[in-house]
Write an enzyme that holds these catalytic residues in place. Structure first.
Site, PDB file in Angstrom:
ATOM      1  N   TYR A   1      39.110   6.793  11.855  1.00  0.00           N
ATOM      2  CA  TYR A   1      40.371   6.040  11.884  1.00  0.00           C
ATOM      3  C   TYR A   1      41.487   7.010  11.528  1.00  0.00           C
ATOM      4  O   TYR A   1      41.344   8.224  11.685  1.00  0.00           O
ATOM      5  CB  TYR A   1      40.204   4.871  10.890  1.00  0.00           C
ATOM      6  CG  TYR A   1      41.262   3.813  10.932  1.00  0.00           C
ATOM      7  CD1 TYR A   1      41.639   3.205  12.126  1.00  0.00           C
ATOM      8  CD2 TYR A   1      41.884   3.369   9.757  1.00  0.00           C
ATOM      9  CE1 TYR A   1      42.609   2.215  12.153  1.00  0.00           C
ATOM     10  CE2 TYR A   1      42.844   2.374   9.772  1.00  0.00           C
ATOM     11  CZ  TYR A   1      43.200   1.806  10.970  1.00  0.00           C
ATOM     12  OH  TYR A   1      44.160   0.829  10.991  1.00  0.00           O
TER      13      TYR A   1
ATOM     14  N   ARG B   1      52.776   3.110  21.972  1.00  0.00           N
ATOM     15  CA  ARG B   1      53.195   3.529  20.613  1.00  0.00           C
ATOM     16  C   ARG B   1      51.938   3.720  19.778  1.00  0.00           C
ATOM     17  O   ARG B   1      51.568   2.866  19.011  1.00  0.00           O
ATOM     18  CB  ARG B   1      54.136   2.467  20.020  1.00  0.00           C
ATOM     19  CG  ARG B   1      54.926   2.870  18.824  1.00  0.00           C
ATOM     20  CD  ARG B   1      54.101   2.976  17.552  1.00  0.00           C
ATOM     21  NE  ARG B   1      53.869   1.749  16.825  1.00  0.00           N
ATOM     22  CZ  ARG B   1      52.714   1.468  16.196  1.00  0.00           C
ATOM     23  NH1 ARG B   1      51.678   2.297  16.231  1.00  0.00           N
ATOM     24  NH2 ARG B   1      52.575   0.346  15.548  1.00  0.00           N
TER      25      ARG B   1
ATOM     26  N   LYS C   1      39.458   0.637  15.981  1.00  0.00           N
ATOM     27  CA  LYS C   1      39.693  -0.635  15.278  1.00  0.00           C
ATOM     28  C   LYS C   1      38.465  -1.534  15.382  1.00  0.00           C
ATOM     29  O   LYS C   1      38.090  -2.208  14.422  1.00  0.00           O
ATOM     30  CB  LYS C   1      40.910  -1.353  15.867  1.00  0.00           C
ATOM     31  CG  LYS C   1      42.231  -0.613  15.641  1.00  0.00           C
ATOM     32  CD  LYS C   1      43.041  -1.208  14.502  1.00  0.00           C
ATOM     33  CE  LYS C   1      44.281  -0.369  14.243  1.00  0.00           C
ATOM     34  NZ  LYS C   1      45.039  -0.797  13.079  1.00  0.00           N
TER      35      LYS C   1
ATOM     36  N   GLU D   1      47.546  -4.207  19.904  1.00  0.00           N
ATOM     37  CA  GLU D   1      47.605  -3.028  19.037  1.00  0.00           C
ATOM     38  C   GLU D   1      48.435  -1.926  19.680  1.00  0.00           C
ATOM     39  O   GLU D   1      48.213  -1.546  20.842  1.00  0.00           O
ATOM     40  CB  GLU D   1      46.169  -2.520  18.814  1.00  0.00           C
ATOM     41  CG  GLU D   1      46.037  -1.491  17.722  1.00  0.00           C
ATOM     42  CD  GLU D   1      46.303  -2.039  16.319  1.00  0.00           C
ATOM     43  OE1 GLU D   1      45.705  -3.060  15.955  1.00  0.00           O
ATOM     44  OE2 GLU D   1      47.115  -1.434  15.604  1.00  0.00           O
ATOM     45  N   ASP D   2      49.359  -1.414  18.923  1.00  0.00           N
ATOM     46  CA  ASP D   2      50.116  -0.218  19.304  1.00  0.00           C
ATOM     47  C   ASP D   2      50.819  -0.328  20.660  1.00  0.00           C
ATOM     48  O   ASP D   2      50.841   0.617  21.464  1.00  0.00           O
ATOM     49  CB  ASP D   2      49.212   1.028  19.220  1.00  0.00           C
ATOM     50  CG  ASP D   2      48.900   1.392  17.762  1.00  0.00           C
ATOM     51  OD1 ASP D   2      49.216   0.573  16.865  1.00  0.00           O
ATOM     52  OD2 ASP D   2      48.346   2.468  17.514  1.00  0.00           O
TER      53      ASP D   2
ATOM     54  N   ASP E   1      48.593  -6.831  15.397  1.00  0.00           N
ATOM     55  CA  ASP E   1      48.181  -6.180  14.159  1.00  0.00           C
ATOM     56  C   ASP E   1      49.325  -5.409  13.512  1.00  0.00           C
ATOM     57  O   ASP E   1      49.464  -5.385  12.290  1.00  0.00           O
ATOM     58  CB  ASP E   1      47.031  -5.226  14.516  1.00  0.00           C
ATOM     59  CG  ASP E   1      46.354  -4.660  13.296  1.00  0.00           C
ATOM     60  OD1 ASP E   1      46.237  -5.386  12.305  1.00  0.00           O
ATOM     61  OD2 ASP E   1      45.926  -3.490  13.362  1.00  0.00           O
ATOM     62  N   ASP E   2      50.146  -4.767  14.320  1.00  0.00           N
ATOM     63  CA  ASP E   2      51.223  -3.923  13.776  1.00  0.00           C
ATOM     64  C   ASP E   2      52.324  -4.766  13.138  1.00  0.00           C
ATOM     65  O   ASP E   2      52.969  -4.333  12.185  1.00  0.00           O
ATOM     66  CB  ASP E   2      51.791  -3.030  14.886  1.00  0.00           C
ATOM     67  CG  ASP E   2      50.703  -2.163  15.465  1.00  0.00           C
ATOM     68  OD1 ASP E   2      50.157  -1.347  14.720  1.00  0.00           O
ATOM     69  OD2 ASP E   2      50.346  -2.359  16.645  1.00  0.00           O
TER      70      ASP E   2
ATOM     71  N   ASN F   1      51.832   6.332  10.049  1.00  0.00           N
ATOM     72  CA  ASN F   1      50.598   7.058  10.375  1.00  0.00           C
ATOM     73  C   ASN F   1      50.816   7.965  11.575  1.00  0.00           C
ATOM     74  O   ASN F   1      51.711   7.715  12.366  1.00  0.00           O
ATOM     75  CB  ASN F   1      49.495   6.046  10.734  1.00  0.00           C
ATOM     76  CG  ASN F   1      49.157   5.138   9.573  1.00  0.00           C
ATOM     77  OD1 ASN F   1      49.014   5.573   8.456  1.00  0.00           O
ATOM     78  ND2 ASN F   1      49.051   3.848   9.852  1.00  0.00           N
TER      79      ASN F   1
HETATM   80  N1  NDP Z   1      50.068   1.342   7.394  1.00  0.00           N
HETATM   81  C1  NDP Z   1      49.835   0.499   8.366  1.00  0.00           C
HETATM   82  O1  NDP Z   1      48.937  -0.356   8.280  1.00  0.00           O
HETATM   83  C2  NDP Z   1      50.655   0.550   9.605  1.00  0.00           C
HETATM   84  C3  NDP Z   1      51.506   1.577   9.842  1.00  0.00           C
HETATM   85  N2  NDP Z   1      52.275   1.595  10.983  1.00  0.00           N
HETATM   86  C4  NDP Z   1      53.081   2.771  11.211  1.00  0.00           C
HETATM   87  O2  NDP Z   1      54.449   2.435  11.151  1.00  0.00           O
HETATM   88  C5  NDP Z   1      55.174   3.311  11.987  1.00  0.00           C
HETATM   89  C6  NDP Z   1      56.150   2.498  12.798  1.00  0.00           C
HETATM   90  O3  NDP Z   1      55.479   1.595  13.620  1.00  0.00           O
HETATM   91  P1  NDP Z   1      56.280   0.431  14.368  1.00  0.00           P
HETATM   92  O4  NDP Z   1      57.068  -0.353  13.421  1.00  0.00           O
HETATM   93  O5  NDP Z   1      55.316  -0.274  15.206  1.00  0.00           O
HETATM   94  O6  NDP Z   1      57.245   1.300  15.289  1.00  0.00           O
HETATM   95  P2  NDP Z   1      58.596   0.859  15.962  1.00  0.00           P
HETATM   96  O7  NDP Z   1      58.846   1.842  17.029  1.00  0.00           O
HETATM   97  O8  NDP Z   1      58.555  -0.576  16.298  1.00  0.00           O
HETATM   98  O9  NDP Z   1      59.687   1.052  14.789  1.00  0.00           O
HETATM   99  C7  NDP Z   1      60.102   2.279  14.308  1.00  0.00           C
HETATM  100  C8  NDP Z   1      61.396   2.059  13.585  1.00  0.00           C
HETATM  101  O10 NDP Z   1      61.719   3.243  12.907  1.00  0.00           O
HETATM  102  C9  NDP Z   1      63.074   3.568  13.167  1.00  0.00           C
HETATM  103  N3  NDP Z   1      63.269   5.005  13.036  1.00  0.00           N
HETATM  104  C10 NDP Z   1      62.790   6.001  13.804  1.00  0.00           C
HETATM  105  N4  NDP Z   1      63.189   7.194  13.332  1.00  0.00           N
HETATM  106  C11 NDP Z   1      63.913   6.943  12.235  1.00  0.00           C
HETATM  107  C12 NDP Z   1      64.601   7.766  11.316  1.00  0.00           C
HETATM  108  N5  NDP Z   1      64.595   9.085  11.413  1.00  0.00           N
HETATM  109  N6  NDP Z   1      65.282   7.165  10.311  1.00  0.00           N
HETATM  110  C13 NDP Z   1      65.295   5.824  10.199  1.00  0.00           C
HETATM  111  N7  NDP Z   1      64.655   4.995  11.033  1.00  0.00           N
HETATM  112  C14 NDP Z   1      63.972   5.553  12.044  1.00  0.00           C
HETATM  113  C15 NDP Z   1      63.330   3.057  14.546  1.00  0.00           C
HETATM  114  O11 NDP Z   1      64.720   2.925  14.738  1.00  0.00           O
HETATM  115  P3  NDP Z   1      65.407   2.319  16.051  1.00  0.00           P
HETATM  116  O12 NDP Z   1      65.071   0.864  16.016  1.00  0.00           O
HETATM  117  O13 NDP Z   1      66.825   2.588  15.869  1.00  0.00           O
HETATM  118  O14 NDP Z   1      64.764   3.016  17.196  1.00  0.00           O
HETATM  119  C16 NDP Z   1      62.574   1.744  14.493  1.00  0.00           C
HETATM  120  O15 NDP Z   1      63.355   0.741  13.919  1.00  0.00           O
HETATM  121  C17 NDP Z   1      54.148   4.085  12.805  1.00  0.00           C
HETATM  122  O16 NDP Z   1      54.014   5.377  12.292  1.00  0.00           O
HETATM  123  C18 NDP Z   1      52.859   3.340  12.584  1.00  0.00           C
HETATM  124  O17 NDP Z   1      51.756   4.206  12.576  1.00  0.00           O
HETATM  125  C19 NDP Z   1      52.251   0.572  11.883  1.00  0.00           C
HETATM  126  C20 NDP Z   1      51.408  -0.475  11.692  1.00  0.00           C
HETATM  127  C21 NDP Z   1      50.495  -0.538  10.569  1.00  0.00           C
HETATM  128  C1  PYR Z   2      47.478   1.298  11.257  1.00  0.00           C
HETATM  129  C2  PYR Z   2      48.144   0.945  12.479  1.00  0.00           C
HETATM  130  O1  PYR Z   2      47.869  -0.093  13.058  1.00  0.00           O
HETATM  131  C3  PYR Z   2      49.149   1.807  13.012  1.00  0.00           C
HETATM  132  O2  PYR Z   2      49.503   2.798  12.377  1.00  0.00           O
HETATM  133  O3  PYR Z   2      49.640   1.516  14.100  1.00  0.00           O
HETATM  134 MG    MG Z   3      48.570  -0.091  15.041  1.00  0.00          MG
END
Ligand code: NDP
Ligand code: PYR
Ligand code: MG
Length: 627
Positions: free
Chosen positions: A175, A228, A246, A318-319, A341-342, A483
């Protein structure tokens, strides 16, 4: 139930050693081989159907009529699957049944294995040790990944035994973070396909493609379109590593049987130029389809899975990139058993972490001020679940609760003045405030108690911002959730160093304990892997037909309740991953209870003790004796 049953001219014969579907050979079940003898005129019946005596699913337009037996399905094509006893080399090549050197003398005789294996007999425990020794001998994480996935192709039970017995050591291999690198190099390291690939080429015949999958009783699908992948961006069809990983966790962490799981990668192209230039890229070499073309493919997929597997098939998105993720969730949550999931799984794990952290820092949800760096799926998903729980527990309106949560995106603080240009999922959090360009100015202006990173961008929690946070909080809560490790907003060492060891820290990908001035700090892993396996198990055991948001609230509360005083003493806001199967069973039981309470469960009667029932349903990777 592991046995499979055949109706032979009205007589029931139970054959406990065999349950595998093999390649198509016999059309319309006119004859099959049984215990070495050919039997004419045999009628085969799906094992799960007979096991559950779910006779209703045999009728009604062929949803379950895979052999084409009723006149309502006369126009429907069928795939002539058959079943047979595997023996000899075929048995050794079948990962579901292969035990390798753990076949005993009797089994070697009965199943024509004599001479095909070296003479030594190894117990499964010794095999586990041998595999671990091998994996540990590799230095590169990707080599470890290749080695363990290779084991999955050879010996499924051994793979899961190794994983379940060594979850803390091997989770980072199968993972995050290693799965991220594996996806980036998926074409290069490709050996055998592990899931189902559905591309634009399969338009109009997705249900036929599903029929090619050998398992007929699929209950959980994890699907991605690869746009993504973690914080690594668009990896096209190579995102397949994520559904595969997953679902591996659904089995190892949740206890769902492997045969119930189907990983799917939807290939609509990629906008990643690097992949076009990669000679080993395994997907379509075209720009991503969008608009109607994209929507139609997903729609066909969603209805094909329901047609093929019925109302209770769980689909985990997912993603996906956020421009599709929210839309798909809103569209299909009314008609299918789905969750994202996200957005939702991540929300539940983060809420659990916050609830546990408050036991360390004092105060309650309504007393906090939250800043999120990242306002996408994860950020707004977490914000909304925290707001919902705050509204419920503090008895305030959801609007009031949302005012405690602030988002920062790539343009700075999300404020009312930006409302018109904001994506819809950010708009609830566009509060009145002066513009703040970056995290540091936001932290200084808002003085949050809790800082959550969901930006997908590594190193974005700067020293100045964390020091500012620590200047007005005795115990600042810092969750760097992005991540893989390279994209984490800060490292555990940075968080503890910059706050002089005062912070409560958790991250999406694991960090090792950190020792500063002789004191050791233990970072937690806030990853949705704590939630989705239990959520899936809860849906499956209750026969849920829809996923309700309250099921995620309950999952979060259950997870938080499993954090003990001893864990908190070490600064841990999540229970240890080595207990994850028990944790998943607790989550499954409480999710199932919620599904029953909401009238969404169809498995009746409701088991009196849902926890005991959940545990009894969990997959065991121990070898079964062969006759
Ligand atoms: N720990 C866990 O269980 C999980 C972790 N994640 C992680 O979270 C991260 C984001 O995923 P997700 O929300 O789906 O992605 P999205 O693309 O939906 O969201 C990313 C957000 O980050 C913003 N962003 C990007 N660069 C910057 C920066 N330099 N400064 C401030 N804001 C910034 C984007 O801005 P804008 O809207 O303006 O483009 C957007 O709002 C990934 O790395 C993913 O791996 C996700 C799911 C689960
Ligand atoms: C953990 C997870 O789902 C992610 O980083 O997208
Ligand atoms: Mg994910």
């Amino acid at each position: 139930m592991n046995s499979f049953s055949r109706a032979v001219r009205g007589i029931w014969v139970h054959d406990s050693s065999v349950e595998r579907v093999i390649a198509p050979q016999v059309a319309n079940f006119s004859s099959i081989s049984f215990s070495g003898k050919k039997i004419e005129g045999v009628q085969q019946v799906q094992p799960d159907v007979m096991a559950n005596r779910d006779m209703s699913s045999l009728i009604g337009g062929g949803v379950r009529d895979v052999f084409g037996e009723d006149s309502a399905t006369e126009e429907q094509i069928i795939t002539p699957w058959t079943r047979a006893v595997a023996s000899g080399v075929e048995l050794l090549r079948d990962p579901r049944y292969n035990k390798g050197t753990a076949f005993n003398e009797k089994e070697r005789d009965t199943h024509y294995l004599r001479g095909l294996l070296p003479p030594a007999y190894l117990t499964q425990d010794l095999q586990v040790k041998r595999i671990l020794d091998n994996i540990r001998s590799y230095e590169e994480p990707l080599q470890k990944y290749i080695a363990i996935m290779d084991l999955l192709e050879r010996n499924e039970r051994l793979f899961y035994k190794v994983l379940i017995d060594n979850i803390e050591e091997l989770l980072p291999v199968v993972y995050t973070p290693t799965v991220g690198e594996a996806c980036q190099k998926y074409g290069l390291i490709f050996q055998r396909p592990h899931g189902l690939y559905i591309s634009l080429k399969e338009r109009g015949r997705i249900q036929d493609v599903l029929k090619n999958w050998p398992e007929k009783n699929v209950r959980v699908i994890v699907v991605t379109d690869g746009e993504r992948i973690l914080g690594l961006g668009d990896l096209g069809v190579q995102g397949m590593g994520i559904p595969v990983g997953k679902l591996g966790l659904y089995v190892a962490l949740g206890g769902i049987r492997p045969s119930l799981c189907l990983p799917v990668a939807i290939d609509v192209g990629t906008n990643n130029q690097k992949l076009f230039e990669d000679p080993y890229y395994i997907g379509l070499r075209q720009k991503r389809a969008t608009g109607q073309e994209y929507d139609d493919l997903i729609h066909e997929f969603m209805f094909a899975v329901k047609q093929e597997y019925g109302e209770k098939i769980l689909v985990q998105f997912e993603d996906f990139a956020n421009h599709n993720a929210f839309k798909l969730l809103a569209k299909y949550r009314e008609t299918h058993l789905v969750f994202n999931d996200d957005i939702q799984g991540t929300a539940a794990v983060a809420l659990a972490g916050v609830l546990a952290a408050l036991r360390l820092t004092g105060g309650n949800l309504a007393d906090q001020r939250y800043v999120f760096l990242g306002a996408g799926e994860a950020g707004t998903g977490i914000a909304e679940l925290i707001a919902t729980e705050t509204s419920r527990t503090a008895k305030i309106s959801i609007e009031e609760a949302r005012k405690k949560l602030w988002l920062v995106d790539s343009q700075g603080l999300v404020t009312k003045s930006r409302f018109e240009s904001l994506q819809h999922f950010k708009q609830n959090y566009a509060h009145e405030h002066e513009p703040c360009e970056d995290l540091l100015s936001t932290v200084k202006a808002l003085k949050p108690t809790i800082l959550i990173g969901t930006s997908g961008k590594g190193g974005t929690f700067t020293k100045e911002a964390i020091e500012a946070l620590a200047s007005f909080n005795e115990k600042p809560v810092i969750f760097a959730l992005s991540n893989p490790t390279s994209q984490s907003e800060c490292t555990a060492e940075q968080a503890y160093t910059w706050t002089k060891g005062r912070c409560v820290f958790a991250s999406g990908s694991p960090f090792n304990p950190v020792t500063i001035d002789g004191k050791t700090y233990y970072p937690g892993q806030s990853n949705n892997a704590y939630i989705f396996p239990g959520m899936g198990l809860g849906c499956v055991i209750s026969g849920a037909i829809r996923v309700h948001d309250d099921m995620f609230l309950v999952a979060a509360e259950t997870l938080a309740s499993l954090v003990t005083k001893e864990h908190l003493k070490e600064g841990l806001v999540f229970p240890p991953l080595q207990d994850i199967r028990k944790i998943s069973a607790h989550i499954a039981a409480d999710v199932a209870a919620k599904a029953y309470d909401l009238g969404l469960a169809t498995r009746l009667p409701r088991p009196a003790d849902l926890l005991a029932y959940a545990e009894s349903c969990q997959y065991s990777p121990l070898y079964r004796p062969f006759r």
